[in-house]
Design an enzyme around this catalytic site. Structure first.
Site: not given
Ligand SMILES: NC(=O)c1ccc[n+]([C@@H]2O[C@H](COP(=O)([O-])OP(=O)(O)OC[C@H]3O[C@@H](n4cnc5c(N)ncnc54)[C@H](O)[C@@H]3O)[C@@H](O)[C@H]2O)c1
Length: 432
Positions: A271
């Site tokens: 992030c």
């Molecule tokens: N990790 C954090 O602390 C956090 C906090 C707030 C916001 N975010 C935001 O949330 C979003 C997700 O982050 P995250 O950390 O959960 O990511 P992550 O990589 O842990 O998880 C994302 C998942 O999406 C899947 N994926 C990718 N493309 C896909 C598709 N087309 N269809 C289906 N599944 C798909 C991946 O395989 C993965 O399992 C990002 O935009 C991030 O900036 C993350």
């Protein structure tokens, strides 16, 4: 749309989450616990198999929490997007990384939306949760979905609601962090709010998706800029021979107008190092040159080199060079208590040390191995006695599991970038 609100209130809506990572999995579990039949969709087959087997792959979620919902029949996972046709609500929680050029990479969002579009039907609610630049929901998602001939507000509902979770935080989680929601129409906001109210303690509505998108970017830019500021204060304090940690401890006794941020080896995670650049890209596209974001990014990205400089100077005082020295790293995750090494500054520090000829090893109770940035290392069990045999120990992540007093006793030289050895004294301890 009243029908969907009623279905949600009766907890009979079928909910779907696309992307079952750090954000999507905890959200899916909250929906399932609230009683909704919840389907997680992910392109990663291993995650789908893990969920079906009741196995967790993220630190804040226990196996039993998944198993309980799966066995109760409230939570299933699949990599088959056709299930979308049967869902009432779909939350998109896919990654939003940067390209090498620091431009937004919306590939995952675009492909998830393309799948929704294939199965979109009247009466569905779609919510984007992935962090992104202001305008994405209405400029990218809405036109793609409306290409079906269905119209937002009339046939389907669309909103943006940023995810704000903090992995590893014992106090705040998906349930008790207020949820900000902005829909394309007032009705979109109302239905999305109703959905979240079933499983999140407080929902805050704003007037549009654009505002909701900007809220998230303000929050993360605030952190990035303040960390950049305190990192610069650390560099300044170094030049002035002042202990920056003592300064922060005293400054934070002020009961108003100050919030403590801490220096470190640089920014990490999915992030803070990334999101502000989504905002600066969009600002530049609109003729506005953002300065704070670029400056903070510049300072924060320079911190790994500053850490290497500290290690170089510390070894130099022991008549040693980086080349040929055995340097043991404590902690490689981007922050304490998590197993996530994405963007971790530890990788940058280690890469520079390796390029300069250091012999590296590391211990991280959360990260069994590193296979990136040209690094190929397995985490070693921490035997404090063995630390006496290495030339320098560098603390890059202040995991609670380390016994810092024992590290201070055993090591010949310690460079501490997190003030983890705050209670230890000795000339052999070098603080950032
Ligand atoms: N990790 C954090 O602390 C956090 C906090 C707030 C916001 N975010 C935001 O949330 C979003 C997700 O982050 P995250 O950390 O959960 O990511 P992550 O990589 O842990 O998880 C994302 C998942 O999406 C899947 N994926 C990718 N493309 C896909 C598709 N087309 N269809 C289906 N599944 C798909 C991946 O395989 C993965 O399992 C990002 O935009 C991030 O900036 C993350």
């Amino acid at each position: 749309m009243q029908a969907l609100i009623d279905t949600i209130r009766r907890r009979e809506a079928r909910c779907g989450i696309i992307g079952l990572g750090y954000v999507g999995l905890p959200l899916a579990l909250e929906f399932a616990r609230a009683g909704f039949r919840t389907t997680g969709i992910d392109v990663d087959r291993r995650k789908v198999d893990d969920i079906r087997a009741g196995r967790s792959y993220i630190v804040d979620t226990r196996d039993e929490e998944i198993a309980e919902q799966v066995q109760a029949g409230r939570f299933t996972a699949t990599d088959d997007f056709s299930v979308i046709a049967d869902l009432d609500t779909v939350n998109i929680c896919v990654p939003t990384p940067l390209r090498k050029t620091k431009d937004p990479d919306l590939t995952h969002v675009v492909s998830a939306v393309a799948e929704i579009r294939r199965y979109l039907r009247p009466g569905q609610l779609v919510i984007l949760e992935s962090t992104t630049y202001p305008g994405t929901t209405q400029e990218v998602v809405q036109p793609a979905l409306e290409a079906t001939g269905l119209q937002v507000g009339r046939d389907f509902l669309l909103a943006f609601s940023p995810e704000r979770i903090d992995p590893g935080n014992a106090h705040f989680n998906t349930r008790n962090i207020p949820k900000v929601v902005g829909g394309v129409t007032a009705q979109c906001t109302e239905v999305a709010k109703t959905l979240y109210e079933q499983c999140v303690e407080r929902v805050v509505t704003v007037s549009s998706p654009r505002v909701a998108e900007m809220v998230k970017l303000l929050e993360n830019t605030f952190r990035s800029v303040n960390i950049g500021l305190v990192n610069e204060i650390a560099l300044m304090s170094h030049a002035l021979g002042i202990d920056v940690w003592e300064v922060i401890e005293a400054a934070k006794t002020k009961p108003f107008g100050f919030m403590a941020f801490y220096p470190g080896p640089g920014l990490g995670g999915h992030c803070i190092p990334i999101d502000p650049f989504y905002l600066s890209w969009k600002a530049k596209m609109n003729g506005f040159e953002p300065r704070f974001i670029e400056l903070a990014g510049h300072i924060n990205e320079g911190m790994p080199r500053f850490v290497v400089e500290k290690v170089t100077d510390a070894l130099n005082r022991h008549r040693k060079s980086i080349r040929g020295s055995h340097i043991h790293i404590l902690g490689v995750a981007y922050k304490a208590g998590v197993n996530d090494v994405r963007e971790s500054p530890a990788l940058n520090v280690m890469k520079i040390l390796q390029d300069k000829g250091a012999i590296l090893s590391f211990t991280d109770p959360y990260v069994p191995a590193i296979r990136e940035e040209g690094l190929e290392l397995d985490s070693l069990p921490l035997r404090n006695g063995a630390l006496g045999e290495v030339d320098c120990v560098v603390v890059l992540t202040d995991h609670r599991e380390f016994d810092y007093a024992a590290v201070a006793r055993a090591a010949r030289l310690v460079v501490d970038t997190r003030n983890a050895l705050r209670d230890c004294r000795g000339d052999h301890i070098v603080r950032l």
